[in-house]
Design an enzyme around this catalytic site. Structure first.
Site, PDB file in Angstrom:
ATOM      1  N   GLY A 725      35.192  40.589  50.444  1.00  0.00           N
ATOM      2  CA  GLY A 725      35.437  41.700  49.536  1.00  0.00           C
ATOM      3  C   GLY A 725      34.789  41.462  48.191  1.00  0.00           C
ATOM      4  N   GLY A 727      35.428  41.579  43.916  1.00  0.00           N
ATOM      5  CA  GLY A 727      36.395  41.585  42.833  1.00  0.00           C
ATOM      6  C   GLY A 727      35.802  42.140  41.555  1.00  0.00           C
ATOM      7  N   PHE A 729      34.411  40.551  39.040  1.00  0.00           N
ATOM      8  CA  PHE A 729      33.210  39.913  38.523  1.00  0.00           C
ATOM      9  C   PHE A 729      32.353  39.255  39.602  1.00  0.00           C
ATOM     10  CE2 PHE A 729      36.237  39.889  34.968  1.00  0.00           C
ATOM     11  CZ  PHE A 729      35.487  40.601  34.040  1.00  0.00           C
ATOM     12  N   GLY A 730      32.566  39.578  40.849  1.00  0.00           N
ATOM     13  CA  GLY A 730      31.749  38.966  41.871  1.00  0.00           C
ATOM     14  C   GLY A 730      32.233  39.274  43.269  1.00  0.00           C
ATOM     15  N   SER A 731      31.698  38.546  44.230  1.00  0.00           N
ATOM     16  CA  SER A 731      32.003  38.776  45.644  1.00  0.00           C
ATOM     17  C   SER A 731      32.644  37.531  46.250  1.00  0.00           C
ATOM     18  CB  SER A 731      30.728  39.121  46.409  1.00  0.00           C
ATOM     19  OG  SER A 731      30.102  40.253  45.843  1.00  0.00           O
ATOM     20  N   LYS A 746      34.212  32.287  46.017  1.00  0.00           N
ATOM     21  CA  LYS A 746      34.088  33.397  45.078  1.00  0.00           C
ATOM     22  C   LYS A 746      32.823  33.188  44.250  1.00  0.00           C
ATOM     23  CE  LYS A 746      36.667  35.849  41.479  1.00  0.00           C
ATOM     24  NZ  LYS A 746      37.949  35.892  40.731  1.00  0.00           N
ATOM     25  N   ASP A 848      46.203  40.669  35.091  1.00  0.00           N
ATOM     26  CA  ASP A 848      45.648  41.593  36.092  1.00  0.00           C
ATOM     27  C   ASP A 848      46.421  41.508  37.402  1.00  0.00           C
ATOM     28  OD1 ASP A 848      43.984  43.563  37.034  1.00  0.00           O
ATOM     29  OD2 ASP A 848      42.378  42.205  37.623  1.00  0.00           O
TER      30      ASP A 848
END
Length: 1017
Positions: A725, A727, A729-731, A746, A848
């Protein structure tokens, strides 16, 4: 021989003397189906129990709703079964249990049934004709299933044997000498929302006791009544099904004098309405024949049905004048004649309706109403007046302001002219004002600001002039503002951008507005659509526009904006449509534009932009990017047809010198670093002490070192097959790392603003925290990739059960959360946050918390993850930071004080936790479409708490709490905690330490219930 003996017993029992009857019965029994043979085995003492077990054996029960139906329990205590005197079944209520299969004819063996409710399941096939033998039946509800055959006529005109033992109730057909009326007590019949075909059987008219008849919503997919035309607004509200009921409605239906409710809508029924309908249905209260193919006039006798409260004849082909005698229906509250071809005549029908003092909804949309709207409209008591899409002309009567109860006024798509009457400001309860697509002129009245409850204002496509009144800023509940395509002048009032509720659309395009965009536009933090195009606006695009982070469509084309495209627009990460064309913008196309992953349309044409065209993102799709008219642009995708950018030789030389210096410096740094490492190792060997490695990575001894190539190999070169998936700021990728097994990797997108800070924050956070409900970290990787670009990644433990988001809102069957699981998850998250807030030094705010940032491991434990936005707070006592800069939490979960510029604190996490807890219990996202007009998830729950919480519970747990008082009390307690955590004022919220304690007690209560000696079960 057995059957002969049974026949003899029957004849002896009933003392039949006639050989003709004997022969008839003999033939009937010998021809009995398999169903009949099995039924013969039932005896009078346990016949109903055996029947129910036969019914169960033919059903698909995926969630075990009928688990209590076993031979080991008393059948009168089974779920959905009600008995009389603990002897025989009188009610069978199995609605909303996801049962599937064909309807069992064995149900007809339950001879004394008074009520059958099998609605909202997945039953298919036909309705068994055997139901016709249920002479005690008063209520039959088979709605919201997938029944897909014709309604059997014999269901309503068959005959059944009344003088034979219950064990042979399988006999069917007609036996003229021993009969009773079919279903003589049936009062309620609903077959709505199925896939029924064919015509309505005339025999339904034989049910002389029927009061409620609903055969609605059986319409053919793709077969839409012609009267709907091509209007997309109406089609959004039409439910289409796979089949339909067609033909004319039998006259016998209109002759059931006991009917109080008749609903045949959403079919393809045809014919005319009988001229005697008001006489033959004297007790009717609701008649709904909408969305069919009826033709002809509305019978004037309808007014003779004096009990009528609701008349729905919408979306047919009715013509003629609206009857002028409807005013005699003093109980009338709902009149919907929309989408027909009805005429207004002299409008006397409207004067007649002023006598209906209970009339709340009057819907005449899309007819052939003509002429001037009479001033008698001001004498109505209606709350919703809908007359759009007609040919009404003249001025809007000033008397419209008398309708003080009005909540919705639709006069759009007519021929109204003149001014918008200032009396409109008297409608202080108005929620929707729709006057679009007329010929209205003059200014928008200043009194519009009196409509403080207004959520939608539609004035587009008229000829309005003058300035936009600043009083619109008083409409503090607006969601939609559309005043485009007029001749409005002057500046855009800053007061408009002070309406923070605007969360759907602001459209001021195609006017004559001038001046600059007010700086206050940055307050529109929840606005997805802003169109200011085709005006005379000038100046620079304000930096504050970058604060509108929810924007999906931004249209500023055809103005006179100048300066560069502001850097702040990089915050519009959800942008899908961006039009800045036909302005005077200069400078370069910002590099961040190609990082907009959701962007589908980009128009920067006819400006004065220059420099290199980006080559990534949407720029790879030449058909979606428009850059023509910018003579200074070069390079980019060859399909865009720009010339190559010139090579700067002096710059090339400078770059060569720079690279040489970097290489030398790197060599020196590497040697120095090697010396430091050797010295450090010698020091450790000598002193036997641990020395921590400084930087953004993890401690050398505690965490293993991995290279970019290790991760490349682990993920099969970051293949899509291993992609999990994306997020903030990245994958995230799944991988197999030597020595660690399956891991989650990540990878940070370092081109995105904030990604470096997020990586450093996560490293710092995960280095300093340890808790069983936090995702475990393995190591980090900070290096360069195969192209020489900077590369940063975190290697985490792989959590195989996905995120909490997938469990609360499952996209596939199988992921089902019981209330027990929800209690455990709530405790896990509370424990993690309590640790971060009260046991870390300094305290850590997650910032978050949302379902996608909570993972579920193989043992169904909840683990809080993603610390990319986390903040270490200055001191254990202050629990707050000095600045909110850079906070990028998720809409719906962000604490309200953050939106007002408040400081980051642990109380913000508590608010997010409270919203997440309410989401877990209701199954509704805080951003659900139903939450608008001031309604949000918290207020939705608060309105139901505590008496009606059972009505708002997630459907997967509502049955648990409905049948178990202790479970219901647990749910109420969780709701109360969620409400306390999501209080608006931070000081009024619970601490996570107290939350963890409260839910721990709840968990103990639940476990006590589950224990055999707990005393509850």
């Amino acid at each position: 021989m057995t059957k002969v003996r049974e026949i003899g017993s029957l004849l002896s029992l009933f003392n039949f003397q006639s050989s003709l009857v004997l022969t008839l019965l003999f033939l009937i029994i010998l021809s009995t189906s398999k169903f009949g043979t099995e039924a013969l085995d039932l005896d009078t003492t346990n016949g109903d129990q055996k029947t129910l077990l036969l019914v169960k054996s033919q059903l698909s029960d995926p969630f075990g709703a009928l688990a209590s139906w076993t031979n080991n329990t008393i059948f009168c205590r089974w779920r959905g079964v009600t008995c009389k005197n603990q002897t025989y079944v009188i009610k069978l209520d199995l609605h909303s249990l996801t049962l599937a299969g064909a309807l069992s004819p064995y149900i007809a063996n339950l001879t004394f049934l008074q009520r059958i409710d099998l609605s909202n399941n997945k039953f298919s096939g036909q309705i068994p004709v055997e139901f016709s033998r249920l002479s005690h039946l008063e209520y039959l509800n088979l709605s919201m299933n997938s029944l897909n055959a014709e309604i059997p006529s014999s269901l309503f005109n068959g005959r059944w044997l009344v003088s034979i033992d219950l064990s042979i109730n399988t006999l069917h057909g007609r036996i003229a000498h021993v009969v009773s009326d079919l279903l003589p007590r049936l009062q309620y019949l609903s077959l709505a929302r199925n896939n029924l075909t064919g015509t309505i059987p005339k025999s339904i008219g034989n049910i002389s006791s029927l009061a409620y008849l609903d055969l609605s919503d059986n319409i053919l997919e793709g077969s839409i009544p012609k009267t709907l035309g091509t209007n997309s607004n109406l089609l959004q509200h039409v439910n289409l099904y796979n089949n339909y009921l067609s033909g004319e409605v039998p006259d016998s239906i209109y002759n059931i004098t006991t009917l109080t409710y008749l609903n045949l809508n959403y079919n393809e029924l045809s014919g005319t309405l009988p001229s005697t309908i008001g006489h033959t249905l004297p007790n009717i209260e609701t008649i709904d024949l909408g969305v069919n193919q009826f033709v002809g006039p509305i019978p004037i006798t309808l007014s003779n049905a004096s009990h009528l409260q609701n008349i729905v004849l919408k979306a047919n082909s009715l013509y003629g004048k609206v009857p002028t005698n409807l005013g005699s229906l003093h109980n009338l509250s709902y009149l919907d004649l929309s989408w027909n071809q009805l005429e207004s005549g002299d409008w006397s029908f409207l004067s007649s309706l002023t006598r209906c003092r209970k009339l709340w909804i009057l819907n005449l949309i899309s007819n052939n109403l003509t002429g001037n709207l009479p001033i008698t409209v001001g004498n109505l008591t209606t709350g919703r007046l809908l007359m759009g899409n007609n040919n009404i002309s003249g001025m809007i009567p000033y008397e419209i302001g008398n309708l003080v109860n009005l909540t919705a006024l639709y006069l759009d798509q007519n021929l109204f002219s003149g001014m918008v009457p200032p009396s409109i400001g008297s409608l202080r309860n108005l929620d929707i004002l729709e006057l679009s697509k007329n010929m209205l002129s003059g200014p928008i009245p200043f009194s519009i600001g009196n409509l403080t409850k207004l959520s939608e204002l539609w004035l587009m496509e008229n000829q309005l002039t003058g300035a936009i009144p600043t009083s619109i800023g008083n409409c503090s509940n607006l969601l939609i503002l559309k005043i485009c395509s007029n001749n409005l002048e002057g500046i855009i009032p800053k007061e408009i951008f002070g309406i923070t509720t605007l969360s759907q659309e602001v459209d001021l395009a195609n006017n004559l507005l001038d001046g600059t965009i007010p700086w206050e536009v940055g307050s529109m933090k929840n606005l997805p659509y802003l169109d200011l195009s085709n005006n005379n606006l000038h100046g620079e695009i304000p930096l504050s526009l970058g604060d509108c982070q929810v924007l999906q469509q931004l249209k500023l084309g055809r103005n006179h904006f100048e300066g560069s495209i502001p850097e702040s627009l990089r915050n519009l990460r959800g942008i899908e449509y961006l039009d800045l064309s036909l302005n005077n913008l200069s400078g370069k196309i910002p590099e961040y534009v190609d990082s907009f992953r959701l962007l589908k349309y980009l128009n920067l044409s006819f400006n004065a932009l220059e420099g290199n065209v980006p080559e990534g993102g949407l720029f790879l799709n030449a058909s979606a990017v428009f850059l023509q008219g910018n003579l200074g642009l070069c390079g980019g995708n060859s399909l865009l047809n720009f010339p190559p950018c010139p090579v700067d030789s002096s710059k090339h030389k400078r770059n060569f010198v720079k690279q040489s210096i970097i290489i030398v410096a790197s060599c020196i740094a590497s040697i120095s670093f090697l010396i430091v490492i050797i010295s450090t190792l010698l020091s450790r060997l000598k002193n036997k002490k641990d020395t921590k490695h400084e930087g953004t990575g993890f401690e050398v001894e505690m965490y293993r070192k991995v290279s970019y190539y290790d991760l490349l190999q682990a993920t099969d070169r970051f293949s899509l097959a291993n992609f999990i998936g994306r997020g903030n700021f990245g994958s995230v990728y799944k991988g197999n790392l030597d020595g660690e097994g399956q891991v989650a990797i990540k990878v940070f997108n370092l081109d995105q603003t904030g990604a470096h800070r997020s990586f450093n924050t996560e490293c710092e956070s995960l280095r300093n925290i340890r808790h069983r409900n936090l995702v475990g970290v393995i190591t980090s990787c900070s290096t360069v990739n195969s192209r020489g670009n900077e590369f940063k990644a975190l290697v985490l433990k792989y959590i195989k059960n996905g995120s909490l988001e997938e469990w609360i809102h499952p996209k596939v069957e199988g992921k089902k959360l019981s209330l027990e699981h929800r209690i455990y998850f709530a405790l896990d998250m509370a424990s993690a946050l309590s640790y971060l807030h009260h046991h870390c030094t300094p305290p850590l705010a997650h910032c978050d918390l949302k379902p996608s940032n909570v993972l579920v491991d193989g043992d169904m434990n909840a683990l809080v993850s993603d610390f990319g936005l986390a903040k270490f707070l200055p001191s254990p006592t202050s629990h707050s930071s000095t600045s909110l800069m850079g906070l990028n939490g998720t809409i719906g979960y962000i604490a309200p004080e953050y939106a007002m510029g408040g400081q980051i604190s642990i109380h913000g996490d508590v608010y997010s936790y409270g919203i997440l807890l309410l989401e877990m219990l209701t199954g509704k996202r805080p951003t659900d479409d139903m939450f608008n007009g001031g309604l949000n998830l918290r207020s939705y729950v608060n309105a139901a708490f505590p008496e009606k919480v059972g009505e708002i519970l997630d459907t997967t747990i509502s049955e648990e709490t409905h049948e178990d008082l202790l479970m219901h009390e647990c749910a109420i307690s969780l709701f109360q905690i969620g409400l306390c955590c999501s209080e608006e004022a931070p000081k009024d919220r619970m601490s996570m330490r107290d939350v963890a304690t409260e839910i721990s007690l709840l968990k103990e209560t639940f476990l006590k219930k589950e224990t055999p000696d707990g005393g509850t079960n």
